[in-house]
Design a protein around this motif. Structure first.
Motif, PDB file in Angstrom:
ATOM      1  N   TRP A   1      64.445  45.367  40.415  1.00  0.00           N
ATOM      2  CA  TRP A   1      63.473  44.701  39.545  1.00  0.00           C
ATOM      3  C   TRP A   1      62.558  43.775  40.350  1.00  0.00           C
ATOM      4  O   TRP A   1      61.353  43.745  40.149  1.00  0.00           O
ATOM      5  CB  TRP A   1      64.174  43.902  38.446  1.00  0.00           C
ATOM      6  N   LEU A   2      63.136  43.038  41.255  1.00  0.00           N
ATOM      7  CA  LEU A   2      62.351  42.140  42.094  1.00  0.00           C
ATOM      8  C   LEU A   2      61.381  42.939  42.969  1.00  0.00           C
ATOM      9  O   LEU A   2      60.216  42.583  43.094  1.00  0.00           O
ATOM     10  CB  LEU A   2      63.269  41.278  42.962  1.00  0.00           C
ATOM     11  N   ASP A   3      61.867  44.030  43.544  1.00  0.00           N
ATOM     12  CA  ASP A   3      61.011  44.890  44.361  1.00  0.00           C
ATOM     13  C   ASP A   3      59.815  45.388  43.563  1.00  0.00           C
ATOM     14  O   ASP A   3      58.671  45.336  44.025  1.00  0.00           O
ATOM     15  CB  ASP A   3      61.796  46.093  44.888  1.00  0.00           C
ATOM     16  N   HIS A   4      60.079  45.870  42.366  1.00  0.00           N
ATOM     17  CA  HIS A   4      58.998  46.412  41.527  1.00  0.00           C
ATOM     18  C   HIS A   4      57.989  45.334  41.143  1.00  0.00           C
ATOM     19  O   HIS A   4      56.781  45.579  41.159  1.00  0.00           O
ATOM     20  CB  HIS A   4      59.553  47.067  40.265  1.00  0.00           C
ATOM     21  N   LEU A   5      58.465  44.158  40.789  1.00  0.00           N
ATOM     22  CA  LEU A   5      57.562  43.080  40.393  1.00  0.00           C
ATOM     23  C   LEU A   5      56.657  42.651  41.538  1.00  0.00           C
ATOM     24  O   LEU A   5      55.461  42.430  41.343  1.00  0.00           O
ATOM     25  CB  LEU A   5      58.363  41.887  39.865  1.00  0.00           C
ATOM     26  N   VAL A   6      57.205  42.554  42.731  1.00  0.00           N
ATOM     27  CA  VAL A   6      56.392  42.164  43.890  1.00  0.00           C
ATOM     28  C   VAL A   6      55.369  43.251  44.198  1.00  0.00           C
ATOM     29  O   VAL A   6      54.203  42.955  44.475  1.00  0.00           O
ATOM     30  CB  VAL A   6      57.290  41.868  45.112  1.00  0.00           C
ATOM     31  N   LEU A   7      55.771  44.506  44.142  1.00  0.00           N
ATOM     32  CA  LEU A   7      54.829  45.592  44.434  1.00  0.00           C
ATOM     33  C   LEU A   7      53.734  45.691  43.372  1.00  0.00           C
ATOM     34  O   LEU A   7      52.581  45.980  43.696  1.00  0.00           O
ATOM     35  CB  LEU A   7      55.572  46.918  44.581  1.00  0.00           C
ATOM     36  N   ILE A   8      54.075  45.441  42.127  1.00  0.00           N
ATOM     37  CA  ILE A   8      53.043  45.427  41.082  1.00  0.00           C
ATOM     38  C   ILE A   8      52.057  44.283  41.336  1.00  0.00           C
ATOM     39  O   ILE A   8      50.846  44.445  41.192  1.00  0.00           O
ATOM     40  CB  ILE A   8      53.683  45.305  39.680  1.00  0.00           C
ATOM     41  N   ALA A   9      52.574  43.133  41.749  1.00  0.00           N
ATOM     42  CA  ALA A   9      51.689  41.994  42.055  1.00  0.00           C
ATOM     43  C   ALA A   9      50.794  42.287  43.255  1.00  0.00           C
ATOM     44  O   ALA A   9      49.697  41.746  43.357  1.00  0.00           O
ATOM     45  CB  ALA A   9      52.522  40.749  42.316  1.00  0.00           C
ATOM     46  N   ALA A  10      51.246  43.155  44.153  1.00  0.00           N
ATOM     47  CA  ALA A  10      50.472  43.479  45.359  1.00  0.00           C
ATOM     48  C   ALA A  10      49.428  44.567  45.125  1.00  0.00           C
ATOM     49  O   ALA A  10      48.651  44.870  46.026  1.00  0.00           O
ATOM     50  CB  ALA A  10      51.417  43.915  46.474  1.00  0.00           C
ATOM     51  N   MET A  11      49.393  45.129  43.935  1.00  0.00           N
ATOM     52  CA  MET A  11      48.403  46.175  43.639  1.00  0.00           C
ATOM     53  C   MET A  11      46.988  45.593  43.667  1.00  0.00           C
ATOM     54  O   MET A  11      46.792  44.396  43.510  1.00  0.00           O
ATOM     55  CB  MET A  11      48.672  46.782  42.260  1.00  0.00           C
ATOM     56  N   PRO A  12      45.982  46.458  43.849  1.00  0.00           N
ATOM     57  CA  PRO A  12      44.600  45.956  43.920  1.00  0.00           C
ATOM     58  C   PRO A  12      44.100  45.407  42.587  1.00  0.00           C
ATOM     59  O   PRO A  12      44.722  45.607  41.540  1.00  0.00           O
ATOM     60  CB  PRO A  12      43.796  47.185  44.341  1.00  0.00           C
ATOM     61  N   THR A  13      42.964  44.734  42.665  1.00  0.00           N
ATOM     62  CA  THR A  13      42.322  44.190  41.475  1.00  0.00           C
ATOM     63  C   THR A  13      42.022  45.328  40.499  1.00  0.00           C
ATOM     64  O   THR A  13      41.470  46.349  40.905  1.00  0.00           O
ATOM     65  CB  THR A  13      41.007  43.489  41.857  1.00  0.00           C
ATOM     66  N   PRO A  14      42.370  45.179  39.230  1.00  0.00           N
ATOM     67  CA  PRO A  14      42.194  46.283  38.281  1.00  0.00           C
ATOM     68  C   PRO A  14      40.728  46.555  37.931  1.00  0.00           C
ATOM     69  O   PRO A  14      39.871  45.667  37.994  1.00  0.00           O
ATOM     70  CB  PRO A  14      42.963  45.820  37.047  1.00  0.00           C
ATOM     71  N   GLN A  15      40.487  47.775  37.548  1.00  0.00           N
ATOM     72  CA  GLN A  15      39.153  48.214  37.152  1.00  0.00           C
ATOM     73  C   GLN A  15      38.659  47.450  35.923  1.00  0.00           C
ATOM     74  O   GLN A  15      37.448  47.317  35.714  1.00  0.00           O
ATOM     75  CB  GLN A  15      39.197  49.718  36.864  1.00  0.00           C
ATOM     76  N   ASN A  16      39.589  46.940  35.120  1.00  0.00           N
ATOM     77  CA  ASN A  16      39.195  46.180  33.922  1.00  0.00           C
ATOM     78  C   ASN A  16      38.318  44.984  34.266  1.00  0.00           C
ATOM     79  O   ASN A  16      37.464  44.590  33.470  1.00  0.00           O
ATOM     80  CB  ASN A  16      40.425  45.683  33.172  1.00  0.00           C
ATOM     81  N   LEU A  17      38.522  44.412  35.435  1.00  0.00           N
ATOM     82  CA  LEU A  17      37.688  43.291  35.870  1.00  0.00           C
ATOM     83  C   LEU A  17      36.217  43.696  35.877  1.00  0.00           C
ATOM     84  O   LEU A  17      35.362  42.984  35.351  1.00  0.00           O
ATOM     85  CB  LEU A  17      38.113  42.823  37.265  1.00  0.00           C
ATOM     86  N   PHE A  18      35.933  44.844  36.458  1.00  0.00           N
ATOM     87  CA  PHE A  18      34.558  45.331  36.521  1.00  0.00           C
ATOM     88  C   PHE A  18      34.026  45.668  35.123  1.00  0.00           C
ATOM     89  O   PHE A  18      32.882  45.357  34.792  1.00  0.00           O
ATOM     90  CB  PHE A  18      34.457  46.562  37.421  1.00  0.00           C
ATOM     91  N   ILE A  19      34.853  46.266  34.294  1.00  0.00           N
ATOM     92  CA  ILE A  19      34.429  46.642  32.943  1.00  0.00           C
ATOM     93  C   ILE A  19      34.042  45.409  32.132  1.00  0.00           C
ATOM     94  O   ILE A  19      32.991  45.383  31.484  1.00  0.00           O
ATOM     95  CB  ILE A  19      35.534  47.454  32.235  1.00  0.00           C
ATOM     96  N   PHE A  20      34.873  44.365  32.190  1.00  0.00           N
ATOM     97  CA  PHE A  20      34.550  43.136  31.450  1.00  0.00           C
ATOM     98  C   PHE A  20      33.336  42.428  32.040  1.00  0.00           C
ATOM     99  O   PHE A  20      32.508  41.889  31.309  1.00  0.00           O
ATOM    100  CB  PHE A  20      35.750  42.200  31.403  1.00  0.00           C
TER     101      PHE A  20
END
Length: 88
Positions: free
Chosen positions: A32-51
């Motif tokens: 669970w800790l591994d997954h949470l850290v890797l999700i946090a390390a993902m790039p900035t989401p496309q939703n930022l650009f859409i908004f």
């Protein structure tokens, strides 16, 4: 220069902060800790650009953040994967 700080926070500081809060604050460990850290390390989401485009606010910067953070995350995710396996 502002973009560099935002990308550094998103791709480096945010996963470290996630690790510290989840492990030491919430007691999460293992996969669970591994997954949470890797999700946090993902790039900035496309939703930022859409908004940004929808509300016409910093469209150029948001597009640059999405692209540049994707490149940085592509380079750093293998390192984060190794780090969480070691630290977790």
């Amino acid at each position: 220069m502002e973009e560099i700080w935002i990308i550094a926070f998103k791709c480096v500081a945010f996963p470290l902060l996630t690790f510290a809060v989840c492990r030491y604050g919430l007691g999460v460990d293992g996969a669970w800790l591994d997954h949470l850290v890797l999700i946090a390390a993902m790039p900035t989401p496309q939703n930022l650009f859409i908004f940004a485009q929808r509300y016409d606010v910093s469209v150029d910067m948001s597009a640059a953040l999405v692209v540049k953070s994707s490149v940085v995350a592509l380079l750093l995710l293998p390192l984060w994967t190794q780090w969480v396996a070691y630290a977790g």
